[in-house]
Design an enzyme around this catalytic site. Structure first.
Site, PDB file in Angstrom:
ATOM      1  N   ASP A 273       3.679  -9.956 -14.067  1.00 32.85           N
ATOM      2  CA  ASP A 273       4.349  -9.269 -15.372  1.00 32.85           C
ATOM      3  C   ASP A 273       4.354 -10.316 -16.394  1.00 32.85           C
ATOM      4  O   ASP A 273       4.879 -11.425 -16.245  1.00 32.85           O
ATOM      5  CB  ASP A 273       5.728  -9.031 -14.635  1.00 32.85           C
ATOM      6  CG  ASP A 273       6.494  -8.106 -15.536  1.00 32.85           C
ATOM      7  OD1 ASP A 273       6.198  -8.069 -16.724  1.00 32.85           O
ATOM      8  OD2 ASP A 273       7.533  -7.603 -15.228  1.00 32.85           O
TER       9      ASP A 273
ATOM     10  N   GLU B  19       5.222  -9.315 -19.600  1.00 39.33           N
ATOM     11  CA  GLU B  19       6.245  -8.650 -20.511  1.00 39.33           C
ATOM     12  C   GLU B  19       5.493  -7.335 -21.287  1.00 39.33           C
ATOM     13  O   GLU B  19       4.493  -7.686 -21.947  1.00 39.33           O
ATOM     14  CB  GLU B  19       7.154  -9.549 -21.370  1.00 39.33           C
ATOM     15  CG  GLU B  19       8.143  -8.830 -22.091  1.00 39.33           C
ATOM     16  CD  GLU B  19       8.927  -8.138 -21.294  1.00 39.33           C
ATOM     17  OE1 GLU B  19       8.764  -6.856 -21.035  1.00 39.33           O
ATOM     18  OE2 GLU B  19       9.969  -8.560 -20.788  1.00 39.33           O
ATOM     19  N   ASN B  20       6.082  -6.205 -21.123  1.00 39.50           N
ATOM     20  CA  ASN B  20       5.564  -4.814 -21.706  1.00 39.50           C
ATOM     21  C   ASN B  20       4.136  -4.919 -21.025  1.00 39.50           C
ATOM     22  O   ASN B  20       3.030  -4.257 -21.556  1.00 39.50           O
ATOM     23  CB  ASN B  20       5.491  -4.968 -23.083  1.00 39.50           C
ATOM     24  CG  ASN B  20       6.818  -5.331 -23.793  1.00 39.50           C
ATOM     25  OD1 ASN B  20       7.701  -4.352 -23.320  1.00 39.50           O
ATOM     26  ND2 ASN B  20       6.808  -6.098 -24.686  1.00 39.50           N
TER      27      ASN B  20
ATOM     28  N   GLY C 240      11.947  -8.137 -16.487  1.00 39.24           N
ATOM     29  CA  GLY C 240      12.229  -9.091 -17.457  1.00 39.24           C
ATOM     30  C   GLY C 240      13.670  -8.701 -18.120  1.00 39.24           C
ATOM     31  O   GLY C 240      14.407  -9.348 -18.262  1.00 39.24           O
ATOM     32  N   ASP C 241      13.703  -7.464 -18.294  1.00 41.40           N
ATOM     33  CA  ASP C 241      14.647  -6.857 -19.349  1.00 41.40           C
ATOM     34  C   ASP C 241      15.613  -6.442 -18.290  1.00 41.40           C
ATOM     35  O   ASP C 241      16.467  -5.466 -18.735  1.00 41.40           O
ATOM     36  CB  ASP C 241      14.406  -5.967 -20.225  1.00 41.40           C
ATOM     37  CG  ASP C 241      13.434  -4.596 -19.697  1.00 41.40           C
ATOM     38  OD1 ASP C 241      13.223  -4.824 -18.382  1.00 41.40           O
ATOM     39  OD2 ASP C 241      12.772  -3.892 -20.338  1.00 41.40           O
TER      40      ASP C 241
HETATM   41  O1  AHR Z   1       6.170  -5.973 -18.334  1.00 42.57           O
HETATM   42  C1  AHR Z   1       6.960  -5.014 -17.494  1.00 42.57           C
HETATM   43  C2  AHR Z   1       8.089  -4.759 -17.616  1.00 42.57           C
HETATM   44  O2  AHR Z   1       8.378  -4.114 -19.396  1.00 42.57           O
HETATM   45  C3  AHR Z   1       9.090  -5.837 -17.752  1.00 42.57           C
HETATM   46  O3  AHR Z   1       9.317  -6.614 -16.298  1.00 42.57           O
HETATM   47  C4  AHR Z   1      10.284  -5.711 -18.504  1.00 42.57           C
HETATM   48  O4  AHR Z   1      10.944  -6.375 -19.180  1.00 42.57           O
HETATM   49  C5  AHR Z   1       9.739  -4.389 -19.549  1.00 42.57           C
HETATM   50  O5  AHR Z   1      10.268  -3.155 -19.554  1.00 42.57           O
END
Ligand code: AHR
Length: 931
Positions: free
Chosen positions: A244, A246-247, A327-328
């Site tokens: 992962d 991010e995005n 992550g979020d």
């Molecule tokens: O990268 C996939 C996800 O996208 C991450 O874990 C998250 O932070 C975002 O919504």
């Protein structure tokens, strides 16, 4: 682990350089004790890629680690216990978690995992994950903490517990030390259950954002496991091991950035999987393998993602550590974690080192749960719960799988019952079953018992016991199943559509049941529980009879005292001046009504909502915190949102929360009068790199920042350092937002913030910080301590009475106006009892029925698993859309959910409850359910 697998692991080890060979457990120089086995962190350290964080609930990850592995908290008295490492003996090398200590501590109650300790000494422990871009299911948006005994397995021949993550659960550390930031190299490995997964974002372990928010491409780099096809994907249906970043869940890099198929990414099938995600400048690598045998395969080894924006090269890692979420703080994911570690920022393990880690994991001998106990119809899908009515007999099975690695003899299986219970091998008067044959490795033995409960109500454990003779002589093991022995009164039907709500109870037994002083607690997702509905003394429910609780016109939103002339209520809809209203058993006339012109807005999707006037929470600062305490005697409080608060209005501040919030205690309020409304707290980011000596920092937002504020910057890592700056003057914010746009050096960076002292450390752009804001000032000063994420309510709906109350009334006391039409319960059967609140959450909640002694009689999670410890059902079903077992939420369609036929209860919320079908069968409060 069988012999073949053991040999395979030794064969794998032969190919590895001598310096990093996995050491088997041999006798320790002269002490007579077996030597503790090496762990992955010994292997990483031997080749100068030391662990910076090491987490496991199953074993020590280095041979010298003797500290605690994890902490459990039990529900009965909120005490905690550190679970440590079993020490070596002459017969046993030790090094695995002391699961017996957990079992003893958690007997007849529920336990949660509250901390997974960092075994490296860097303090990178994992705790309950705080609210981030997304909220978990617990109070204030915290993620739920995992239930401690949901993932039993065998390791080194002993019972240990993994960490079962369901939707809404997760653990995190945002205030880390020594992990990789920016484009620093790092290695990460983990071991998890390859047969527990879903497509929700994102079952991750590793390096993530320090503010639990999406700070843009490349701001995290973790391992991932699941069947998400939202970004990259591989062969078949999955599940896949990816990273992962991010995005982006990334399995490979293709020349065309829009091509998301990864030809080298295979669907994983093993029960236990080891996986690695290693990243360094311009390069990353993913490896995975069967954690019970063989070597790792390389799934990807190459350059960083190519795209026109170069948004993943260089990486902009931030160094937080998460487990089980995105992550979020996206928290829709599911999976089971056993162990994992990250290497120090700036180090990059070789593929050979990773093979040595894999050999070490294989040698540790993960295997399935050896002993289990469940209702006999649920041995394949154990749900951990069996409900008995008093003096009834149920069928319970004990399942033994020989995971000792060798043939065993003298296997004997029995059930240890609570006092006055009886358990006999089915159809006999034998208390145990001696298995009269040799049980081969991997062989399964199932014995069914007839279990009879006594008259006395009980919530606690049925304990299975196995004893046998194996390689090391006599052995034994236990396993538990939760049982309820309670009157067969069920939460039978409920409707949650705004104000037209009801809860129907049904007596599914053949005798009258005294339900005097029973209670119902309704728990909305994200919210604390502030009250219980109390069933009046003298209430009895005949066999096949219904007890209907209807939501009243309104209810008290805080306690009212004798002498009060103004009451604060959930809603004033339908109530007019001059109406006669009933508050509990007092009747008054409405002299005047106050309500806002516009209902205050809740602070955003997924944030606490649902209480009168909109609820916000006490500020949660990241990366520090996440919980701060505002001591008793304060007259100002920092808030997540100040919308809906007005000078002169009253405001309720919640208190009494225990951390971590565990969804059972009642939270109370103290009420103050607002004297000043300031600014809300703000999570922000640096908008440009800042270097030592600078006296100005560029920021993404200046909201909530005042002159004189002290702001903490950064984390403790290579090339970075934590410092607190004092704001001297405030200019303008930068024109770009890091999570939506890529850094544009030509964009207006704003004039930023001048600070009193020059910076001591370098801080890279888009490292997060927070400002507490000036919050809300009030009088009188608080009487109690308050903590982050406790609820704060603007008391915007008030009724002036024609004369003061003669008695005091508790929060959620019913306020009833017979002239109010279209508000409150609207069914045609007269309710047995009106309740003023809590109003049932319209999407996700939990309803729990307890008897007069506090025993749980029945519990329903609806919409999602809001209270996992109260859950009924099997939660490990894997695949797309699998978020655990819960009843449907009949939210927007004016229908209800109910059991069919009335009272049907198989201890499985998903199987037992059905949603009404729209046209034909409308809700049936107080009458038989139809579908
Ligand atoms: O990268 C996939 C996800 O996208 C991450 O874990 C998250 O932070 C975002 O919504």
């Amino acid at each position: 682990m069988n012999r073949k697998i053991f040999l395979t692991s030794l064969t794998a080890a032969v190919a590895i350089p001598a310096a990093i060979l996995t050491t088997a457990a041999f006798a320790d120089g002269g002490s007579g004790l077996r030597a503790r086995p090496e762990g992955p962190c010994d292997i990483y350290a031997a080749v100068c890629t030391p662990c910076v964080a090491a987490h496991s609930t199953t074993r020590a990850l280095s041979k010298d680690y003797n500290g605690p592995l994890y902490q459990v908290m039990r529900q009965s008295d909120k005490k905690t216990l550190d679970i440590g490492v079993v020490q070596p003996s002459a017969a046993d090398a030790g090094g695995y978690a002391d699961a017996d200590a957990q079992d003893e501590f958690c007997k007849d109650t529920y336990c949660w995992v509250t901390i997974i300790y960092d075994q490296t000494g860097n303090g990178n422990d994992l705790h309950q994950a705080p609210r981030g871009g997304f909220c978990g299911n617990s109070q204030g948006g915290f993620n739920n903490i995992p239930v401690a005994d949901w993932a039993p397995v065998t390791l080194m021949g002993h019972k240990v517990y993994g960490l079962f993550i369901n939707q809404g659960m997760g653990m995190r550390q945002n205030n880390t030390s020594g992990t990789a930031v920016d484009d620093l190299a790092e290695g990460q490995y983990w071991v998890f259950n390859g047969q527990h997964y879903n497509n929700g974002c994102c079952f991750d372990y590793g390096n993530a954002e320090i503010d639990s928010r999406d700070d843009g491409d490349g701001t995290m780099e973790t391992t991932y496991f699941g069947v998400s096809r939202g970004w990259y994907y591989g062969h078949g249906e999955g599940p896949w091991v990816m990273t992962d970043q991010e995005n982006n869940l990334v399995g490979c890099v293709n020349d065309d950035p829009n091509d998301k198929f990864c030809p080298t990414l295979k669907s994983q099938t093993a029960r236990f999987i080891t996986a690695m995600a290693d990243g360094e400048p311009h390069h990353w690598r993913t490896m995975s393998g069967d954690a019970q045998q063989g070597e790792l395969e390389v799934l990807y080894d190459g350059c960083r993602i190519k795209n026109p924006r170069s948004s993943y090269d260089p990486m902009r890692k931030q160094g937080a550590i998460l487990l089980g979420n995105g992550g979020d703080n996206s928290e829709a994911s599911a999976g089971t974690f056993y162990e994992g570690a990250m290497t120090k920022g700036g180090t990059f393990p070789t593929a050979e080192t990773n093979q040595a880690i894999q050999a070490n994991v294989v040698a540790a001998g993960y295997d399935v749960q050896r002993l289990a106990i469940s209702a006999s119809d649920k041995t394949g899908r154990p749900n951990g719960l069996q409900t008995f009515a008093p003096k009834t007999t149920g069928s319970t099975s004990v399942v033994f799988v020989n995971t000792t690695g060798a043939a065993i003899d003298d296997l004997e299986l029995s059930i240890v019952t609570p006092r006055r219970w009886k358990a006999f091998v089915a159809g006999t008067r034998e208390k145990s079953r001696k298995v009269g044959y040799t049980v081969e490795p991997g062989q399964r033995v199932v014995v069914a018992f007839d279990v009879t409960s006594p008259r006395k109500a009980f919530n606690g454990d049925l304990t299975a016991k196995a004893s046998w003779t194996g390689r090391n002589g006599k052995c034994s093991e236990t396993a538990i199943e939760k049982v309820r022995n309670v009157s067969p009164v069920k939460i039978n039907e409920f409707k949650v559509n705004g104000s037209d709500s009801f809860i129907e109870l049904y007596n599914a037994g053949s005798r009258k049941v005294n339900i005097s002083k029973w209670t119902i607690k309704s728990h909305s997702m994200h919210m604390p529980i502030v009250s219980a509905i109390n069933i009046p003394a003298g209430t009895k429910l005949g066999p096949g009879a219904y007890y209907l609780l209807g939501l009243s016109t309104s209810g008290l939103s805080v306690d009212a005292a004798a002498g009060d002339e103004v009451i604060y209520v959930r809603s004033v809809r339908g109530i007019s001046e001059g109406d006669e209203i009933q508050i509990g058993d007092e009747i008054r006339k409405v002299a005047a009504i106050t309500c806002p012109e516009e209902e205050p807005q809740n602070p955003g999707w997924g944030f606490p909502s649902g209480l009168p006037g909109g609820t916000t929470t006490i500020w949660q600062p990241l990366p520090e915190g996440p919980v701060i305490t505002i001591p008793a005697g304060s007259s100002n409080i920092p808030l997540q949102s100040v919308g809906g608060f007005k000078v002169g209005d009253r405001m309720a501040i919640g208190y009494g929360t225990t951390y971590p919030p565990t969804s059972n205690d009642l939270v109370r309020y103290e009420v103050v009068t607002i004297t000043e409304v300031g600014t809300a707290g703000n999570q922000s980011y640096l908008a440009a790199d800042a270097k030592p000596g600078d006296t100005n920092i560029k920021v993404q937002s200046v909201d909530g920042i005042s002159v004189g504020d002290k702001i903490r910057l950064d984390i403790d890592s290579q090339g970075h350092g934590i410092e607190t700056v004092t704001v001297k003057s405030i200019g303008t914010a930068s024109a770009f937002h890091p999570s939506w746009e890529l850094f544009d050096p030509d964009a207006d960076a704003g004039t930023g913030i001048d600070i009193e002292e020059p910076l001591k450390f370098f801080h890279s752009r888009n490292m997060p910080f927070n400002a507490h804001g000036s919050g809300i000032t009030f009088e009188p000063a608080t009487k109690f301590d308050h903590s982050s994420n406790e609820p704060v309510v603007a008391l915007v709906h008030a009724i002036r009475l024609d004369r003061p109350l003669s008695k005091s009334h508790p929060v959620d006391e019913a306020v009833y106006d017979s002239k109010a039409v279209g508000v409150g319960y609207e069914g045609d059967v007269t309710p047995d009892q009106l309740y003023g609140g809590p109003q049932l959450d319209t999407k996700h909640g939990n309803i729990t029925l307890r008897d007069g002694k506090g025993n749980i009689v029945d519990a329903v999670n609806y919409g999602l698993v809001v209270d996992p410890w109260l859950s009924e059902g099997y939660h490990a079903e894997s695949g797309d859309g699998m978020f655990g077992s819960y009843a449907p939420s009949p939210d927007d369609n004016h229908l209800s959910a109910g059991r069919y036929p009335d009272g049907a209860d198989s201890d499985d919320n998903k199987a037992d409850f059905r949603m009404q079908s729209a046209e034909t069968y409308l809700p049936t409060p107080g009458r038989p359910n139809r579908y």
